[in-house]
Enzyme design. Structure first.
Site, PDB file in Angstrom:
ATOM      1  N   ASP A 107       3.376  -0.122  12.487  1.00  0.00           N
ATOM      2  CA  ASP A 107       3.332  -1.335  13.310  1.00  0.00           C
ATOM      3  C   ASP A 107       4.477  -2.303  13.024  1.00  0.00           C
ATOM      4  O   ASP A 107       4.348  -3.500  13.256  1.00  0.00           O
ATOM      5  CB  ASP A 107       1.960  -2.026  13.147  1.00  0.00           C
ATOM      6  CG  ASP A 107       1.704  -2.464  11.717  1.00  0.00           C
ATOM      7  OD1 ASP A 107       2.536  -2.171  10.837  1.00  0.00           O
ATOM      8  OD2 ASP A 107       0.664  -3.107  11.479  1.00  0.00           O
ATOM      9  N   ARG A 136     -24.962  14.197  19.288  1.00  0.00           N
ATOM     10  CA  ARG A 136     -24.909  12.829  18.758  1.00  0.00           C
ATOM     11  C   ARG A 136     -23.673  12.076  19.246  1.00  0.00           C
ATOM     12  O   ARG A 136     -22.686  12.679  19.684  1.00  0.00           O
ATOM     13  CB  ARG A 136     -24.814  12.876  17.225  1.00  0.00           C
ATOM     14  CG  ARG A 136     -26.128  13.207  16.553  1.00  0.00           C
ATOM     15  CD  ARG A 136     -25.890  13.439  15.079  1.00  0.00           C
ATOM     16  NE  ARG A 136     -27.149  13.581  14.361  1.00  0.00           N
ATOM     17  CZ  ARG A 136     -27.266  14.165  13.177  1.00  0.00           C
ATOM     18  NH1 ARG A 136     -26.216  14.669  12.565  1.00  0.00           N
ATOM     19  NH2 ARG A 136     -28.438  14.230  12.587  1.00  0.00           N
ATOM     20  N   ASP A 159       0.538   2.432   9.202  1.00  0.00           N
ATOM     21  CA  ASP A 159       0.067   1.855  10.470  1.00  0.00           C
ATOM     22  C   ASP A 159       1.112   1.946  11.594  1.00  0.00           C
ATOM     23  O   ASP A 159       0.772   1.775  12.769  1.00  0.00           O
ATOM     24  CB  ASP A 159      -0.313   0.380  10.278  1.00  0.00           C
ATOM     25  CG  ASP A 159      -1.567   0.218   9.442  1.00  0.00           C
ATOM     26  OD1 ASP A 159      -2.168   1.233   9.056  1.00  0.00           O
ATOM     27  OD2 ASP A 159      -1.947  -0.940   9.164  1.00  0.00           O
ATOM     28  N   GLN A 200      -6.582   8.766   4.508  1.00  0.00           N
ATOM     29  CA  GLN A 200      -5.423   8.774   5.406  1.00  0.00           C
ATOM     30  C   GLN A 200      -4.122   8.430   4.691  1.00  0.00           C
ATOM     31  O   GLN A 200      -3.034   8.687   5.197  1.00  0.00           O
ATOM     32  CB  GLN A 200      -5.633   7.768   6.546  1.00  0.00           C
ATOM     33  CG  GLN A 200      -6.793   8.129   7.434  1.00  0.00           C
ATOM     34  CD  GLN A 200      -7.332   6.920   8.181  1.00  0.00           C
ATOM     35  OE1 GLN A 200      -6.965   6.688   9.321  1.00  0.00           O
ATOM     36  NE2 GLN A 200      -8.192   6.145   7.547  1.00  0.00           N
ATOM     37  N   ARG A 201      -4.236   7.772   3.554  1.00  0.00           N
ATOM     38  CA  ARG A 201      -3.014   7.388   2.836  1.00  0.00           C
ATOM     39  C   ARG A 201      -2.606   8.433   1.802  1.00  0.00           C
ATOM     40  O   ARG A 201      -1.526   8.344   1.214  1.00  0.00           O
ATOM     41  CB  ARG A 201      -3.241   6.042   2.132  1.00  0.00           C
ATOM     42  CG  ARG A 201      -3.368   4.866   3.067  1.00  0.00           C
ATOM     43  CD  ARG A 201      -2.393   3.771   2.711  1.00  0.00           C
ATOM     44  NE  ARG A 201      -2.605   3.266   1.385  1.00  0.00           N
ATOM     45  CZ  ARG A 201      -3.141   2.093   1.092  1.00  0.00           C
ATOM     46  NH1 ARG A 201      -3.536   1.294   2.065  1.00  0.00           N
ATOM     47  NH2 ARG A 201      -3.278   1.689  -0.135  1.00  0.00           N
ATOM     48  N   GLY A 252       0.833  -1.209   0.000  1.00  0.00           N
ATOM     49  CA  GLY A 252       0.000   0.000   0.000  1.00  0.00           C
ATOM     50  C   GLY A 252       0.864   1.254   0.000  1.00  0.00           C
ATOM     51  O   GLY A 252       1.936   1.263   0.596  1.00  0.00           O
ATOM     52  N   HIS A 271      -9.089   5.574   2.774  1.00  0.00           N
ATOM     53  CA  HIS A 271      -7.831   5.873   2.078  1.00  0.00           C
ATOM     54  C   HIS A 271      -7.463   7.354   2.066  1.00  0.00           C
ATOM     55  O   HIS A 271      -6.365   7.695   1.622  1.00  0.00           O
ATOM     56  CB  HIS A 271      -7.884   5.300   0.663  1.00  0.00           C
ATOM     57  CG  HIS A 271      -7.807   3.804   0.683  1.00  0.00           C
ATOM     58  ND1 HIS A 271      -8.885   3.017   0.995  1.00  0.00           N
ATOM     59  CD2 HIS A 271      -6.762   2.963   0.472  1.00  0.00           C
ATOM     60  CE1 HIS A 271      -8.515   1.753   0.968  1.00  0.00           C
ATOM     61  NE2 HIS A 271      -7.243   1.684   0.647  1.00  0.00           N
ATOM     62  N   THR A 330       4.855   1.879   6.227  1.00  0.00           N
ATOM     63  CA  THR A 330       3.430   1.617   6.469  1.00  0.00           C
ATOM     64  C   THR A 330       2.857   2.786   7.269  1.00  0.00           C
ATOM     65  O   THR A 330       3.504   3.268   8.210  1.00  0.00           O
ATOM     66  CB  THR A 330       3.140   0.310   7.231  1.00  0.00           C
ATOM     67  OG1 THR A 330       1.783   0.357   7.674  1.00  0.00           O
ATOM     68  CG2 THR A 330       4.015   0.098   8.448  1.00  0.00           C
ATOM     69  N   GLY A 355       6.337  -2.592   3.050  1.00  0.00           N
ATOM     70  CA  GLY A 355       5.974  -3.087   4.375  1.00  0.00           C
ATOM     71  C   GLY A 355       6.399  -4.531   4.556  1.00  0.00           C
ATOM     72  O   GLY A 355       7.270  -5.046   3.841  1.00  0.00           O
ATOM     73  N   ASP A 356       5.748  -5.196   5.479  1.00  0.00           N
ATOM     74  CA  ASP A 356       6.135  -6.548   5.853  1.00  0.00           C
ATOM     75  C   ASP A 356       6.116  -7.521   4.658  1.00  0.00           C
ATOM     76  O   ASP A 356       7.057  -8.296   4.478  1.00  0.00           O
ATOM     77  CB  ASP A 356       5.178  -7.043   6.945  1.00  0.00           C
ATOM     78  CG  ASP A 356       5.828  -8.093   7.793  1.00  0.00           C
ATOM     79  OD1 ASP A 356       6.864  -7.793   8.421  1.00  0.00           O
ATOM     80  OD2 ASP A 356       5.316  -9.230   7.801  1.00  0.00           O
ATOM     81  N   GLU A 411      -9.813   0.165  12.446  1.00  0.00           N
ATOM     82  CA  GLU A 411     -10.517  -0.813  11.597  1.00  0.00           C
ATOM     83  C   GLU A 411     -10.261  -2.259  12.033  1.00  0.00           C
ATOM     84  O   GLU A 411     -11.081  -3.135  11.810  1.00  0.00           O
ATOM     85  CB  GLU A 411     -10.096  -0.640  10.137  1.00  0.00           C
ATOM     86  CG  GLU A 411      -8.616  -0.909   9.939  1.00  0.00           C
ATOM     87  CD  GLU A 411      -8.129  -0.860   8.508  1.00  0.00           C
ATOM     88  OE1 GLU A 411      -8.940  -0.973   7.590  1.00  0.00           O
ATOM     89  OE2 GLU A 411      -6.903  -0.710   8.330  1.00  0.00           O
ATOM     90  N   ARG A 437      -0.137  -7.048  -4.701  1.00  0.00           N
ATOM     91  CA  ARG A 437      -0.407  -8.422  -5.160  1.00  0.00           C
ATOM     92  C   ARG A 437       0.826  -9.137  -5.711  1.00  0.00           C
ATOM     93  O   ARG A 437       0.938 -10.343  -5.620  1.00  0.00           O
ATOM     94  CB  ARG A 437      -1.478  -8.397  -6.240  1.00  0.00           C
ATOM     95  CG  ARG A 437      -2.806  -7.942  -5.691  1.00  0.00           C
ATOM     96  CD  ARG A 437      -3.949  -8.204  -6.662  1.00  0.00           C
ATOM     97  NE  ARG A 437      -5.032  -7.281  -6.421  1.00  0.00           N
ATOM     98  CZ  ARG A 437      -5.786  -7.275  -5.345  1.00  0.00           C
ATOM     99  NH1 ARG A 437      -5.589  -8.159  -4.400  1.00  0.00           N
ATOM    100  NH2 ARG A 437      -6.741  -6.390  -5.181  1.00  0.00           N
ATOM    101  N   ARG A 461      -4.775  -2.001  10.489  1.00  0.00           N
ATOM    102  CA  ARG A 461      -5.279  -3.355  10.236  1.00  0.00           C
ATOM    103  C   ARG A 461      -5.048  -4.272  11.430  1.00  0.00           C
ATOM    104  O   ARG A 461      -5.906  -5.042  11.824  1.00  0.00           O
ATOM    105  CB  ARG A 461      -4.585  -3.921   8.995  1.00  0.00           C
ATOM    106  CG  ARG A 461      -5.127  -5.249   8.534  1.00  0.00           C
ATOM    107  CD  ARG A 461      -4.550  -5.668   7.210  1.00  0.00           C
ATOM    108  NE  ARG A 461      -3.211  -5.127   6.981  1.00  0.00           N
ATOM    109  CZ  ARG A 461      -2.694  -4.899   5.794  1.00  0.00           C
ATOM    110  NH1 ARG A 461      -3.397  -5.138   4.715  1.00  0.00           N
ATOM    111  NH2 ARG A 461      -1.462  -4.430   5.667  1.00  0.00           N
TER     112      ARG A 461
END
Ligand code: F6P
Length: 355
Positions: free
Chosen positions: A145, A178, A143, A280-281, A14, A278, A141, A118-119, A238, A78, A187
């Site tokens: 992480d 509200r 994330d 955020q990306r 990503g 997305h 990433t 990433g990983d 998420e 992929r 993730r």
């Protein structure tokens, strides 16, 4: 003295704000410091399956890309040359074409590769290294992480975007009395949710590392009502672990809606849900991410010059360092539920839905 004359660069997985800053720094360092040529490999390792798509990256290509989000090289989550999937006679067929990829790298005249990813991408990089490719990694990433590095570029930008969204949600939540549920990325780990929640003044933060219940959240919402706070902002990662009654309906992007519906039924409150996704990306990397990405890009090229193949650059004690890719992959950096950040949030009354 290194015998490198030409390096290749690819971005996999990503995208994250700051990828272009890494590419720019690597191209400039290779060209200006070492007088090496640089080949841009498009769409992750796919660009080595179809080498005719690769092209020489010059200073001109990287001019003006520092503030741009995304990656000028393109990416995919992929492409894996060890499990290349194609259709043969209408049947899906999975093959290992890593030998072809290594041969294509040589054909392109590439002596060593910088793999930014990433990983998943680093796992492929490690396997290619074990098959003889000279390769170094740059972690990435939003994330944040990856255990092997204190910070990944892209995180600060994503955090800034998420915090800005929570800020904006505040006024409308307060006006309409509200409960507002904001779903952010993450993730496996809750870093964006935790930090955007603290920075944006959220009242409830739900992360994968801390099991929560709808009752716990609703009790908190009702308590707030009782002392006149008629609105509540819930930031949810998420990847949060859903309580058993919600689990079976889990779908990507639907987590916040499931939680929002359950809160509205149990607390009898009007609830609205925003899934940031997305957004955020995307966008321009923050100054922090541009600097970190530039440091990583320079360090990756220096690592090649030093012969540090099979290693990945990282940030340790705020200094650039490197680790064996083998030691970096498959180790997710999770939020410590007992750690300082969670304790800080609890001290100011943030609810994690676990009480
Ligand atoms: O790992 C980064 C990340 O943005 C996660 O937070 C998110 O779950 C995932 O990528 C989304 O991937 P995709 O772009 O393939 O939907």
């Amino acid at each position: 003295m290194s015998n490198i004359r030409c390096i290749g660069i690819c971005t996999g997985g990503g995208d994250a704000p700051g990828l272009n800053a890494v590419i720019r720094a690597a191209v400039k360092t290779a060209f200006l410091k070492y007088k090496w040529r640089v080949i841009g490999i498009p769409d992750g390792f796919d660009g080595l399956i179809w080498p005719e798509k690769s092209y020489e990256l010059t200073l001109k290509h990287v001019s003006g890309i520092l503030p741009r989000g995304g990656t000028i090289l393109g990416t995919t989550n992929r492409g894996n040359p060890f499990r290349f999937s194609s259709s043969e006679n209408g049947q899906e067929c999975v093959r290992d074409i890593s030998d072809q990829v290594i041969a294509n790298t040589r054909k392109l005249g590439i002596d060593a590769v910088v793999s930014i990813g990433g990983d998943g991408s680093q796992t492929i990089a490690l396997e290619l290294f074990q098959r003889g490719m000279k390769i170094v990694g740059v972690p990435k990433t939003i994330d944040n992480d990856l255990s092997a590095t204190e910070v990944t570029f892209g995180f600060d930008t994503a955090l800034t975007t998420a915090t800005d969204a929570v800020d904006k949600i505040h006024t409308t939540a307060e006006s309409h009395h509200r409960v507002m549920v904001v779903e952010v990325m993450g993730r496996d780990a809750g870093w964006i949710a935790l930090e955007a929640g603290i920075a944006g003044g959220a009242h409830v933060i739900l992360i994968p590392e801390i099991p929560f219940s709808i009752e716990g959240v609703c009790k908190f919402v009702t308590e707030r009502e009782s002392y006149g706070k008629r609105f509540t902002i819930v930031v949810v990662a998420e990847g949060v672990k859903l309580p058993p009654e919600l689990k079976e309906n889990r779908r990507a992007g639907a987590v916040a809606n499931l939680i929002g519906n359950a809160i509205s039924v149990t607390a009898k409150k009007e609830v609205r849900v925003s899934v940031l996704g997305h957004i955020q990306r995307g966008g321009s990397p923050t100054a922090y991410d541009r600097i970190l990405a530039t440091r990583f890009g320079v360090a990756a090229v220096d690592l090649i010059a030093a012969g540090g193949f099979g290693r990945m650059v990282c940030l340790k004690n705020e200094c650039i360092d490197s680790v064996d890719i083998a030691d970096a992959i498959g180790r997710t950096k999770m939020v410590d539920p007992e750690g300082q950040l969670v304790q800080t949030a609890r001290s100011i009354g943030v609810c994690f839905g676990d009480c």
